[in-house]
Scaffold this active site. Structure first.
Site, PDB file in Angstrom:
ATOM      1  N   PRO A   2     -13.613  51.180  24.962  1.00 16.70           N
ATOM      2  CA  PRO A   2     -14.389  50.298  24.083  1.00 16.70           C
ATOM      3  C   PRO A   2     -14.659  50.933  22.724  1.00 16.70           C
ATOM      4  O   PRO A   2     -15.240  52.004  22.634  1.00 16.70           O
ATOM      5  CB  PRO A   2     -15.692  50.062  24.853  1.00 16.70           C
ATOM      6  CG  PRO A   2     -15.571  50.796  26.127  1.00 16.70           C
ATOM      7  CD  PRO A   2     -14.407  51.704  26.052  1.00 16.70           C
ATOM      8  N   GLU A   3     -14.188  50.286  21.687  1.00 13.96           N
ATOM      9  CA  GLU A   3     -14.525  50.666  20.320  1.00 13.96           C
ATOM     10  C   GLU A   3     -15.350  49.516  19.743  1.00 13.96           C
ATOM     11  O   GLU A   3     -15.740  48.607  20.476  1.00 13.96           O
ATOM     12  CB  GLU A   3     -13.252  50.922  19.512  1.00 13.96           C
ATOM     13  CG  GLU A   3     -12.345  51.977  20.167  1.00 13.96           C
ATOM     14  CD  GLU A   3     -11.076  52.267  19.401  1.00 13.96           C
ATOM     15  OE1 GLU A   3     -11.081  52.101  18.173  1.00 13.96           O
ATOM     16  OE2 GLU A   3     -10.076  52.648  20.020  1.00 13.96           O
TER      17      GLU A   3
END
Length: 273
Positions: A2-3
């Site tokens: 997850p960015e």
DNA sequence: GCATTACCCTGAAAGC
DNA sequence: TGCTTTCAGGGTAATG
């Protein structure tokens, strides 16, 4: 992985928590990046209503009605998932927030690189995690001039600079490579040697790449899903990430993979200078 | 003071 | 086939 776009997508899927009240909280007892204080978590959440869900960089903030805040980070493999209370719990479920009126919000994280901590509203603003962050690139605080100034003060390779959350909060390994490709900048170029024109291109590329990825609900490489279990769609639009040996979508040159700061970097040697 | 490296962790993939 | 080893990467602490 997850960015910013994935965390923003999770945030949006968590918005339907607003107005719901948490009945009780339970944890696995296993430490994530840091130990989880179950008692403090319960003091913040149990019997409290969710008033808002915010995001700063890759951190999620759940605001509760008594003034407490749940600060959360998904790390590498963390997920928030809505589930029925009687549905079997996935392996590696580390926190369960039972909701009044039925249903649960669960935090699942196989690699345990994530982070969960409850604190007061005052504490969260002063927390070392948030204080250490640079501007969020989708906020007004992310200006061309500020970005150019920061670049000029760092001699590190631009790829490493983009991953440094104290410089810009939200880019990770996938989008750092994508942003550099979009801007036509070599990942190995020193930050302080970009010059104004490249700095402006890079600033624009950061905003465009992240905004496009948010609109596609993030990139699902292996296991990222939002709180409803939905996969993202941006993986079909990546130009260079994980495409070593494949042709560059712009110029057809073979994409290369190199290692920088113990992370993989993918780039086109022909159009990134 | 800055930049780089090691470490935490598990699952998937590669190697034998 | 099945076991063992390697690799991936978020962030932080320790090292250079």
């Amino acid at each position: 992985m997850p960015e910013l776009p994935e965390v923003e997508t999770v945030r949006r899927s968590l918005l339907r928590l607003v107005g719901r009240t948490v009945a009780r909280v339970a944890t696995s007892g296993l430490a994530l990046r840091a130990p989880v204080d179950e008692k403090r978590l319960a003091r913040a959440c149990a019997g409290a209503r969710v008033d808002g869900v915010r995001r700063v960089g890759k951190y999620l903030l759940l605001d509760f009605s008594r003034g407490d805040v749940l600060l959360a980070h998904l790390g590498m493999s963390g997920r928030f998932l809505f589930a029925d209370g009687d549905a079997p719990r996935e392996p590696h479920t580390h926190a369960v927030f039972a909701l009044d009126g039925g249903g649960e919000l669960r935090y699942v994280d196989p690699r345990r690189f994530g982070f969960l901590r409850a604190c007061s509203a005052d504490e969260v603003a002063e927390s070392p995690e948030l204080r250490a962050l640079g501007p969020d690139p989708l906020s007004r605080a992310f200006t061309v001039d500020g970005f150019a100034d920061a670049l000029s003060s760092s001699r590190t390779p631009i790829k490493s600079f983009l991953l440094d959350q104290s410089r810009i909060a939200g880019l990770g390994n996938i989008y750092a490579s994508e942003v550099l490709h979009r801007a036509g900048v070599s990942p190995r170029r020193r930050a302080d040697r970009l010059g104004r024109a490249r700095a402006e291109r890079l600033h624009r590329a950061i905003v465009e790449v992240l905004a496009a990825a948010v609109s596609r609900r993030g990139t699902t490489f292996r296991d990222y899903v939002d709180a409803d279990g939905a996969r993202g769609g941006n993986q079909f639009h990546l130009a260079v990430y994980d495409r070593a040996g494949e042709p560059c979508p712009v110029c057809n040159a073979a994409i290369r993979r190199v290692t920088q700061g113990a992370r993989s970097t993918f780039y086109c040697p022909a159009c990134q200078r």
